[in-house]
Design a protein around this motif. Structure first.
Motif, mmCIF file in Angstrom:
data_model
loop_
_atom_site.group_PDB
_atom_site.id
_atom_site.type_symbol
_atom_site.label_atom_id
_atom_site.label_comp_id
_atom_site.label_asym_id
_atom_site.label_seq_id
_atom_site.Cartn_x
_atom_site.Cartn_y
_atom_site.Cartn_z
ATOM 1 N N PHE A 170 -1.813 19.976 2.200
ATOM 2 C CA PHE A 170 -2.951 20.512 2.939
ATOM 3 C C PHE A 170 -3.337 19.603 4.106
ATOM 4 N N THR A 171 -3.291 18.306 3.881
ATOM 5 C CA THR A 171 -3.593 17.361 4.956
ATOM 6 C C THR A 171 -2.545 17.462 6.056
ATOM 7 N N ASP A 172 -1.275 17.546 5.671
ATOM 8 C CA ASP A 172 -0.204 17.685 6.658
ATOM 9 C C ASP A 172 -0.360 18.978 7.453
ATOM 10 N N PHE A 173 -0.702 20.078 6.770
ATOM 11 C CA PHE A 173 -0.903 21.346 7.468
ATOM 12 C C PHE A 173 -2.100 21.266 8.412
ATOM 13 N N ASP A 174 -3.173 20.598 7.962
ATOM 14 C CA ASP A 174 -4.369 20.439 8.805
ATOM 15 C C ASP A 174 -4.023 19.659 10.068
ATOM 16 N N ARG A 175 -3.271 18.596 9.939
ATOM 17 C CA ARG A 175 -2.856 17.812 11.104
ATOM 18 C C ARG A 175 -1.983 18.632 12.044
ATOM 19 N N PHE A 176 -1.055 19.401 11.458
ATOM 20 C CA PHE A 176 -0.190 20.233 12.291
ATOM 21 C C PHE A 176 -1.007 21.286 13.039
ATOM 22 N N ALA A 177 -1.901 21.964 12.337
ATOM 23 C CA ALA A 177 -2.732 22.993 12.972
ATOM 24 C C ALA A 177 -3.600 22.388 14.071
ATOM 25 N N MET B 260 0.848 -1.154 0.000
ATOM 26 C CA MET B 260 0.000 0.000 0.000
ATOM 27 C C MET B 260 0.905 1.232 0.000
ATOM 28 N N THR B 261 0.631 2.163 -0.883
ATOM 29 C CA THR B 261 1.417 3.379 -0.989
ATOM 30 C C THR B 261 0.587 4.551 -0.496
ATOM 31 N N MET B 262 1.172 5.346 0.391
ATOM 32 C CA MET B 262 0.488 6.543 0.887
ATOM 33 C C MET B 262 1.267 7.753 0.420
ATOM 34 N N THR B 263 0.565 8.729 -0.109
ATOM 35 C CA THR B 263 1.230 9.941 -0.539
ATOM 36 C C THR B 263 0.960 11.047 0.465
ATOM 37 N N SER B 264 1.859 11.998 0.513
ATOM 38 C CA SER B 264 1.717 13.116 1.433
ATOM 39 C C SER B 264 1.024 14.267 0.722
ATOM 40 N N ASP B 265 0.032 14.822 1.358
ATOM 41 C CA ASP B 265 -0.712 15.960 0.840
ATOM 42 C C ASP B 265 -0.380 17.153 1.726
ATOM 43 N N TRP C 226 4.844 6.917 12.285
ATOM 44 C CA TRP C 226 3.422 7.194 12.505
ATOM 45 C C TRP C 226 2.769 7.566 11.183
ATOM 46 N N LEU C 227 1.704 6.878 10.821
ATOM 47 C CA LEU C 227 0.939 7.203 9.619
ATOM 48 C C LEU C 227 -0.232 8.104 9.955
ATOM 49 N N ALA C 228 -0.745 7.958 11.134
ATOM 50 C CA ALA C 228 -1.796 8.841 11.661
ATOM 51 C C ALA C 228 -1.602 8.872 13.169
ATOM 52 N N ARG C 229 -1.772 10.033 13.761
ATOM 53 C CA ARG C 229 -1.589 10.151 15.207
ATOM 54 C C ARG C 229 -2.586 11.185 15.726
#
Length: 140
Positions: free
Chosen positions: A8-15, A1-6, A78-81
């Motif tokens: 906007f998603t990364d920024f949303d998680r950080f915020a 399974m390949t996961m790509t980094s987005d 970590w893929l999701a935290r």
């Protein structure tokens, strides 16, 4: 399974992680009902170490506090935290009709149960009704 980094998603998680750290304690969902001569409170606290739960009464205020510690495993990617460390707080004002000295609590399967007994003086009671024949005269 390949996961790509987005981005906007990364920024949303950080915020979200920054906002979560400054928001302070979170509320916990509760159910509260009266059953017979007691009130029953159920609070959802999944994943909480029972040793971190603090239930106390101060004056007429019942406070429930709990802490979930963040998973600090090292050597994993970590893929999701989303389940970081969190503190929970809920406070309730107790009326005069409860017995704060007999409040009890238990924790089972992620649910904290708090039993709040009704005080003896607040329970319904029968009042004897006398008749004129049983009334006593008072001499002054």
């Amino acid at each position: 399974m390949t996961m790509t980094s987005d981005v906007f998603t990364d920024f949303d998680r950080f915020a979200a992680s920054v906002l979560d750290s400054v928001r302070g304690p979170r509320l916990m969902p509760v159910d509260l009902f009266r059953e017979g001569d007691q009130y029953v409170l159920h609070a959802d606290l999944p994943g909480i170490d029972p040793g971190s739960i603090d239930v106390d009464v101060d004056g007429g205020q019942l406070s429930i506090r709990a802490q979930r510690t963040a998973d600090t495993r090292e050597g994993v990617k970590w893929l999701a935290r989303e389940r970081g460390g969190q503190s929970f707080l809920r406070q309730f004002t107790l009326g005069d009709g409860v017995d704060p000295d007999r409040i009890s609590a238990s924790y089972d399967n992620g649910v904290l149960s708090v039993i709040i007994p009704v005080s003896e003086r607040a329970k319904p009671r029968k009042i004897a009704v006398g008749t004129a024949q049983t009334a006593h005269a008072i001499n002054a």
